[in-house]
Design a protein around this motif. Structure first.
Motif, PDB file in Angstrom:
ATOM      1  N   VAL A  47       0.867  -1.220   0.021  1.00 54.01           N
ATOM      2  CA  VAL A  47       0.038  -0.108  -0.193  1.00 54.01           C
ATOM      3  C   VAL A  47       0.913   1.138  -0.114  1.00 54.01           C
ATOM      4  O   VAL A  47       2.168   1.122   0.289  1.00 54.01           O
ATOM      5  CB  VAL A  47      -0.918  -0.023   1.197  1.00 54.01           C
ATOM      6  CG1 VAL A  47      -1.889  -1.111   1.264  1.00 54.01           C
ATOM      7  CG2 VAL A  47      -0.166   0.268   2.567  1.00 54.01           C
ATOM      8  N   TRP A  59      -3.846   2.581  10.009  1.00 52.75           N
ATOM      9  CA  TRP A  59      -4.514   2.858   8.808  1.00 52.75           C
ATOM     10  C   TRP A  59      -3.632   2.199   7.696  1.00 52.75           C
ATOM     11  O   TRP A  59      -2.401   2.833   7.495  1.00 52.75           O
ATOM     12  CB  TRP A  59      -4.981   4.046   8.694  1.00 52.75           C
ATOM     13  CG  TRP A  59      -6.153   4.693   9.463  1.00 52.75           C
ATOM     14  CD1 TRP A  59      -6.367   5.003  10.761  1.00 52.75           C
ATOM     15  CD2 TRP A  59      -7.518   4.475   8.921  1.00 52.75           C
ATOM     16  NE1 TRP A  59      -7.322   5.301  11.027  1.00 52.75           N
ATOM     17  CE2 TRP A  59      -8.083   5.022  10.039  1.00 52.75           C
ATOM     18  CE3 TRP A  59      -8.023   4.157   7.655  1.00 52.75           C
ATOM     19  CZ2 TRP A  59      -9.661   5.126   9.985  1.00 52.75           C
ATOM     20  CZ3 TRP A  59      -9.360   4.348   7.591  1.00 52.75           C
ATOM     21  CH2 TRP A  59     -10.261   4.841   8.842  1.00 52.75           C
ATOM     22  N   LEU A  60      -4.048   1.487   6.721  1.00 58.81           N
ATOM     23  CA  LEU A  60      -3.302   0.930   5.661  1.00 58.81           C
ATOM     24  C   LEU A  60      -4.051   1.800   4.301  1.00 58.81           C
ATOM     25  O   LEU A  60      -5.184   1.494   4.179  1.00 58.81           O
ATOM     26  CB  LEU A  60      -3.306  -0.478   5.207  1.00 58.81           C
ATOM     27  CG  LEU A  60      -2.838  -1.222   6.367  1.00 58.81           C
ATOM     28  CD1 LEU A  60      -2.779  -2.642   5.816  1.00 58.81           C
ATOM     29  CD2 LEU A  60      -1.297  -0.622   6.787  1.00 58.81           C
ATOM     30  N   VAL A  85      -2.573  -5.231   0.761  1.00 59.91           N
ATOM     31  CA  VAL A  85      -2.785  -5.275   2.248  1.00 59.91           C
ATOM     32  C   VAL A  85      -2.168  -6.359   2.868  1.00 59.91           C
ATOM     33  O   VAL A  85      -1.437  -6.343   3.927  1.00 59.91           O
ATOM     34  CB  VAL A  85      -4.292  -5.074   2.401  1.00 59.91           C
ATOM     35  CG1 VAL A  85      -4.782  -5.480   3.896  1.00 59.91           C
ATOM     36  CG2 VAL A  85      -5.226  -3.780   2.355  1.00 59.91           C
ATOM     37  N   ILE A 119      -8.490   0.219   6.911  1.00 58.26           N
ATOM     38  CA  ILE A 119      -8.151  -0.100   5.499  1.00 58.26           C
ATOM     39  C   ILE A 119      -8.942   1.517   4.671  1.00 58.26           C
ATOM     40  O   ILE A 119     -10.037   1.361   4.854  1.00 58.26           O
ATOM     41  CB  ILE A 119      -8.226  -1.044   4.552  1.00 58.26           C
ATOM     42  CG1 ILE A 119      -8.061  -2.421   5.278  1.00 58.26           C
ATOM     43  CG2 ILE A 119      -7.723  -1.122   3.145  1.00 58.26           C
ATOM     44  CD1 ILE A 119      -6.576  -2.717   5.608  1.00 58.26           C
ATOM     45  N   LEU A 150     -12.090  -7.193   1.732  1.00 59.35           N
ATOM     46  CA  LEU A 150     -11.450  -6.918   2.783  1.00 59.35           C
ATOM     47  C   LEU A 150     -12.111  -7.285   4.055  1.00 59.35           C
ATOM     48  O   LEU A 150     -11.210  -7.014   5.303  1.00 59.35           O
ATOM     49  CB  LEU A 150     -10.846  -5.410   2.838  1.00 59.35           C
ATOM     50  CG  LEU A 150      -9.758  -5.182   1.723  1.00 59.35           C
ATOM     51  CD1 LEU A 150      -9.567  -3.509   1.657  1.00 59.35           C
ATOM     52  CD2 LEU A 150      -8.541  -5.870   1.896  1.00 59.35           C
ATOM     53  N   ASP A 154     -10.655  -5.871   7.571  1.00 61.12           N
ATOM     54  CA  ASP A 154     -11.410  -4.577   7.898  1.00 61.12           C
ATOM     55  C   ASP A 154     -12.753  -4.672   7.288  1.00 61.12           C
ATOM     56  O   ASP A 154     -12.983  -4.127   6.319  1.00 61.12           O
ATOM     57  CB  ASP A 154     -10.603  -3.232   7.466  1.00 61.12           C
ATOM     58  CG  ASP A 154     -11.430  -2.023   8.066  1.00 61.12           C
ATOM     59  OD1 ASP A 154     -12.369  -1.932   8.586  1.00 61.12           O
ATOM     60  OD2 ASP A 154     -11.129  -0.862   7.653  1.00 61.12           O
ATOM     61  N   ALA A 157     -13.880  -1.197   5.862  1.00 64.36           N
ATOM     62  CA  ALA A 157     -12.943  -0.424   4.982  1.00 64.36           C
ATOM     63  C   ALA A 157     -13.694   0.831   4.371  1.00 64.36           C
ATOM     64  O   ALA A 157     -14.918   0.683   3.856  1.00 64.36           O
ATOM     65  CB  ALA A 157     -12.450  -1.649   3.910  1.00 64.36           C
TER      66      ALA A 157
END
Length: 182
Positions: A47, A59-60, A85, A119, A150, A154, A157
């Protein structure tokens, strides 16, 4: 080290401004990723940024801009983000122990100790699609598609950007100034 002053970070043509106390690592540009992990297992994508909030969230953040360039990769953009991710999480877990840069090692240690993992996909597409620049995704279903991909990491997301409903973000995003504007 955290600061009370706002932190601005430019990622792929966007300026992200975080309130005081946030820490941000442009992960795909980090020394660990570029020099130690990128070639692992036949190649590892990542990411764009990892951000740590003062409240203990990790947080990504991935940025995609299809306003001027068409998507050339096969497959879903959401599957691509999910792969990034997964690879980033593996990289963060490794970097906290193996990164040569002590600051990156410390940042990754804090990321792996976060109490919440989130995310965010910042996705820009043409406001007025054409044959040359089509919409990559249907903005009406973007959030649901990302969350489906995801869910294990998350289930909440965020997918936002031009044409997609803006979620309540803990940071501000605006186009980064061009050289002429500076």
């Amino acid at each position: 080290m955290t600061s009370a002053a706002p932190l601005a970070v430019e990622v792929d043509g966007q300026r992200f401004t975080f309130a005081g106390g946030w820490r941000v690592l442009k992960y795909d540009d980090s020394r660990f990723h570029r020099n130690q992990f990128q070639s692992f297992a036949g190649g590892s994508k990542a990411v764009d940024a990892v951000a740590l909030s003062p409240a203990g969230e990790c947080w990504l953040i991935e940025v995609k801009d299809y306003r001027r360039n068409r998507r050339s990769k096969a497959g879903s953009v959401f599957s691509e983000v999910a792969g990034k991710v997964r690879a980033t999480l593996a990289g963060l877990a490794t970097a906290r122990l193996r990164a040569n840069d002590p600051d990156e090692r410390d940042f990754c240690q804090h990321a792996m100790c976060a109490n919440v993992l989130r995310i965010a996909l910042h996705l820009d597409q043409p406001d007025h699609p054409s044959r040359l620049f089509k919409q990559v995704i249907d903005p009406r279903t973007a959030v649901a598609q990302l969350r489906h991909e995801l869910h294990a990491v998350d289930p909440h997301a965020l997918c936002y950007g031009s044409g997609i409903a803006i979620a309540r973000l803990p940071w501000r995003v605006e186009p980064a100034p061009t050289r002429e504007q500076q």
